[in-house]
Design an enzyme around this catalytic site. Structure first.
Site, short mmCIF file in Angstrom:
data_model
loop_
_atom_site.label_atom_id
_atom_site.label_comp_id
_atom_site.label_asym_id
_atom_site.label_seq_id
_atom_site.Cartn_x
_atom_site.Cartn_y
_atom_site.Cartn_z
N ASP A 170 -1.34 3.55 5.92
CA ASP A 170 -0.33 3.28 4.88
C ASP A 170 -0.21 4.46 3.92
O ASP A 170 0.89 4.81 3.48
CB ASP A 170 -0.71 2.02 4.09
CG ASP A 170 -0.77 0.78 4.96
OD1 ASP A 170 -0.03 0.71 5.96
OD2 ASP A 170 -1.57 -0.12 4.64
N ASN A 220 0.82 -1.21 0.00
CA ASN A 220 0.00 0.00 0.00
C ASN A 220 0.86 1.27 0.00
O ASN A 220 0.56 2.24 -0.68
CB ASN A 220 -0.93 0.01 1.22
CG ASN A 220 -2.08 -0.97 1.08
OD1 ASN A 220 -2.42 -1.38 -0.02
ND2 ASN A 220 -2.67 -1.33 2.20
#
Length: 308
Positions: free
Chosen positions: A257, A43
């Site tokens: 993320d 991510n």
């Protein structure tokens, strides 16, 4: 551009569906599923790429979901380097209950890596040319990986001249903080509580906790992610709180993320630390506006960062 390498030890294919109501024992009729490549480091690399940076994701992959993950990363054009394993890459899934607006997130444990497979991940990172300026290890440790694996990552970062950025949880995070040596760690509030042995309820207590960890040598920079409250970051001589923009909350998947990816990209581009954290907060906010497992859009991040 400066390359950012990420390591995701326990990647996943993320599946997201919607259903009218979650009820025990009943058949739940769901929407058509959406699949996205997932796992912390993947991510992070996706967000860096989305925001115009140069990222490469290293990860172990095996079985049908490992193959699906490779194809998905090819399809979105992300540079990636899979390390073949004998086990099966996991699938994780998210269910959005439409009646309540609640989100249910199911996270599976993932495969056990052998010693050879663990060393293969390190070899893949060591073989990158040019060497990355930043090495981000993010996500859970898969079964079979001990917290002391951090020592090998720290040594590798030193060998290739990369700044090591850590976004872990549980004992791997605690080990990394005790060991020290990382350039940056990014705990959540619950993770911070686990590190200091108490929940820092007030802003003053949060600030004291970060100062405590910095003084103990946990990292050069600590960025505390606070969700809708933004972020707090600390260094040896600096402490600053960054407010988050007000946005509609759709899904929290990948927000942390996204924040980390934007922070690291901004630092790699030579931006000042406070500016980098503000950019990261904008990316986290832009991600919670997106449904399911989708991550931020660049235009949303830039707009929120500018205050729009």
């Amino acid at each position: 551009m400066t390359r950012i390498a990420t390591l995701t030890l326990n990647p996943a294919m993320d599946l997201a569906v919607r259903t009218p109501r979650v009820v025990a024992t009943e058949k739940l009729r769901c929407s058509a599923p959406r699949h996205d490549p997932g796992g912390g480091g993947i991510n992070v690399a996706r967000v860096v790429s989305t925001l115009g940076g140069d990222a490469l994701a290293v990860y172990p992959a095996g079985g049908p979901f490992g193959e699906m993950l490779r194809r998905a990363l090819d399809a979105i054009g992300l540079a990636h380097l899979p390390v073949a394993i004998s086990g099966d890459t996991r699938e994780s899934f998210t269910v959005d209950e439409q009646a309540s607006g609640l989100q249910y997130r199911f996270v599976l444990p993932g495969p056990r890596l052998s010693e050879q497979e663990r060393l293969g991940c390190l070899a893949a990172l060591r073989g990158l040319h040019p060497a990355p300026a930043y090495l981000v290890v993010s996500g859970s440790f898969t079964p079979g990986i001990e917290p002391s694996f951090f020592d090998e990552l720290l040594a590798l970062a030193g060998q290739v001249g990369a700044r090591l950025v850590v976004d872990l949880s549980g004992e791997p995070l605690a080990y990394a903080a005790r060991r020290g040596g990382a350039y940056l760690i990014k705990p959540s509030l619950n993770e911070l509580a686990s590190l200091i042995g108490r929940m820092p309820e007030s802003e003053r207590e949060q600030e004291g906790a970060l100062r405590e960890l910095i003084a103990a040598g946990a990292a050069e920079v600590i960025v505390l992610s606070l969700g809708a409250a933004g972020a707090l970051y600390a260094t040896g001589d600096r402490l600053e709180r960054i407010a988050a923009p007000s946005v509609p909350m759709v899904s929290a998947v990948g927000a942390g993320d996204s924040m980390l990816g934007a922070v690291v990209l901004a630092l790699a581009q030579g931006r000042e630390l406070g500016d980098a954290v503000r950019y990261g907060v904008a990316a986290g906010a832009a991600t919670v506006m997106r449904p399911g497992t989708q991550l931020c859009l660049r235009e949303d991040v830039e707009r929120l960062f500018r205050g729009g």
